[in-house]
Design a protein around this motif. Structure first.
Motif, PDB file in Angstrom:
ATOM      1  N   ALA A 173    -121.690 -79.159 -11.885  1.00 10.55           N
ATOM      2  CA  ALA A 173    -120.432 -78.803 -12.532  1.00 10.55           C
ATOM      3  C   ALA A 173    -120.760 -78.310 -13.939  1.00 10.55           C
ATOM      4  CB  ALA A 173    -119.492 -79.989 -12.603  1.00 10.55           C
ATOM      5  N   THR A 174    -119.921 -77.438 -14.443  1.00  7.24           N
ATOM      6  CA  THR A 174    -120.053 -76.968 -15.817  1.00  7.24           C
ATOM      7  C   THR A 174    -118.696 -77.143 -16.494  1.00  7.24           C
ATOM      8  OG1 THR A 174    -119.495 -74.713 -15.181  1.00  7.24           O
ATOM      9  CG2 THR A 174    -121.833 -75.273 -15.240  1.00  7.24           C
ATOM     10  N   CYS A 175    -118.637 -76.893 -17.775  1.00  2.00           N
ATOM     11  CA  CYS A 175    -117.355 -76.980 -18.466  1.00  2.00           C
ATOM     12  C   CYS A 175    -117.215 -75.808 -19.427  1.00  2.00           C
ATOM     13  CB  CYS A 175    -117.205 -78.295 -19.216  1.00  2.00           C
ATOM     14  SG  CYS A 175    -118.281 -78.461 -20.646  1.00  2.00           S
ATOM     15  N   PHE A 176    -115.986 -75.486 -19.742  1.00  2.00           N
ATOM     16  CA  PHE A 176    -115.720 -74.484 -20.771  1.00  2.00           C
ATOM     17  C   PHE A 176    -116.006 -75.126 -22.115  1.00  2.00           C
ATOM     18  CE2 PHE A 176    -112.642 -73.196 -17.408  1.00  2.00           C
ATOM     19  CZ  PHE A 176    -113.264 -72.027 -17.063  1.00  2.00           C
ATOM     20  N   SER A 177    -116.682 -74.424 -23.017  1.00  2.00           N
ATOM     21  CA  SER A 177    -117.061 -75.012 -24.310  1.00  2.00           C
ATOM     22  C   SER A 177    -115.851 -75.518 -25.092  1.00  2.00           C
ATOM     23  CB  SER A 177    -117.853 -73.997 -25.143  1.00  2.00           C
ATOM     24  OG  SER A 177    -117.067 -72.849 -25.372  1.00  2.00           O
ATOM     25  N   TRP A 178    -114.703 -74.863 -24.958  1.00  2.00           N
ATOM     26  CA  TRP A 178    -113.532 -75.290 -25.706  1.00  2.00           C
ATOM     27  C   TRP A 178    -112.883 -76.541 -25.090  1.00  2.00           C
ATOM     28  CZ3 TRP A 178    -113.865 -70.742 -22.966  1.00  2.00           C
ATOM     29  CH2 TRP A 178    -113.115 -70.656 -21.815  1.00  2.00           C
ATOM     30  N   ASN A 179    -113.333 -76.949 -23.883  1.00  2.00           N
ATOM     31  CA  ASN A 179    -112.823 -78.152 -23.242  1.00  2.00           C
ATOM     32  C   ASN A 179    -113.679 -79.375 -23.522  1.00  2.00           C
ATOM     33  OD1 ASN A 179    -110.394 -77.819 -22.050  1.00  2.00           O
ATOM     34  ND2 ASN A 179    -111.177 -77.486 -19.995  1.00  2.00           N
ATOM     35  N   ALA A 180    -114.877 -79.174 -23.987  1.00  2.00           N
ATOM     36  CA  ALA A 180    -115.794 -80.300 -24.233  1.00  2.00           C
ATOM     37  C   ALA A 180    -115.406 -80.986 -25.539  1.00  2.00           C
ATOM     38  CB  ALA A 180    -117.237 -79.816 -24.290  1.00  2.00           C
TER      39      ALA A 180
END
Length: 86
Positions: free
Chosen positions: A78-85
Motif C-alpha cells: 500500500a502507498t499513501c498520498f503525501s498530503w494524507n500522511a
C-alpha cells in the motif's frame, strides 16, 4: 465494520463499500488492485468523520488476510498520498 467480498478472479480490481455494522452507514471504501497473479496493492478511503477509529486498519487487515489466504498472493503493498500522511 462489514466488508462485502466477491472475488471472481485474482486479476480483477475490486472495490468494496465499508459500512458501520450497527446501522449500515457508509463510512468509506477499500479496494485491491492485483499486479500480476501473485501480488497486489490495497487502498482505503474513509469520510473524515470516521478517521481515527481504526476502520482503515480493520479494512487493510481484512484485505491482507484475504489476499494471502484466499487469493494466494505473496506480496501485498500500500502507498499513501503525501498530503494524507500525518
Amino acid at each position: 465494520s462489514n466488508t462485502q467480498k466477491s472475488w471472481d478472479s485474482v486479476m480483477d480490481d475490486r472495490t468494496f463499500a465499508v459500512t458501520r455494522a450497527s446501522d449500515g452507514v457508509l463510512m468509506g471504501m477499500c479496494g485491491v488492485h492485483p499486479q500480476g497473479w501473485d501480488r497486489a496493492e490495497i487502498g482505503y478511503w474513509f469520510g473524515a468523520a470516521f478517521w481515527g477509529n481504526g476502520y482503515g486498519t480493520a479494512a487493510a487487515r481484512r484485505l491482507i488476510l484475504d489476499g494471502f489466504e484466499e487469493m494466494g498472493w505473496y506480496r501485498i503493498q500500500a502507498t499513501c498520498f503525501s498530503w494524507n500522511a500525518i
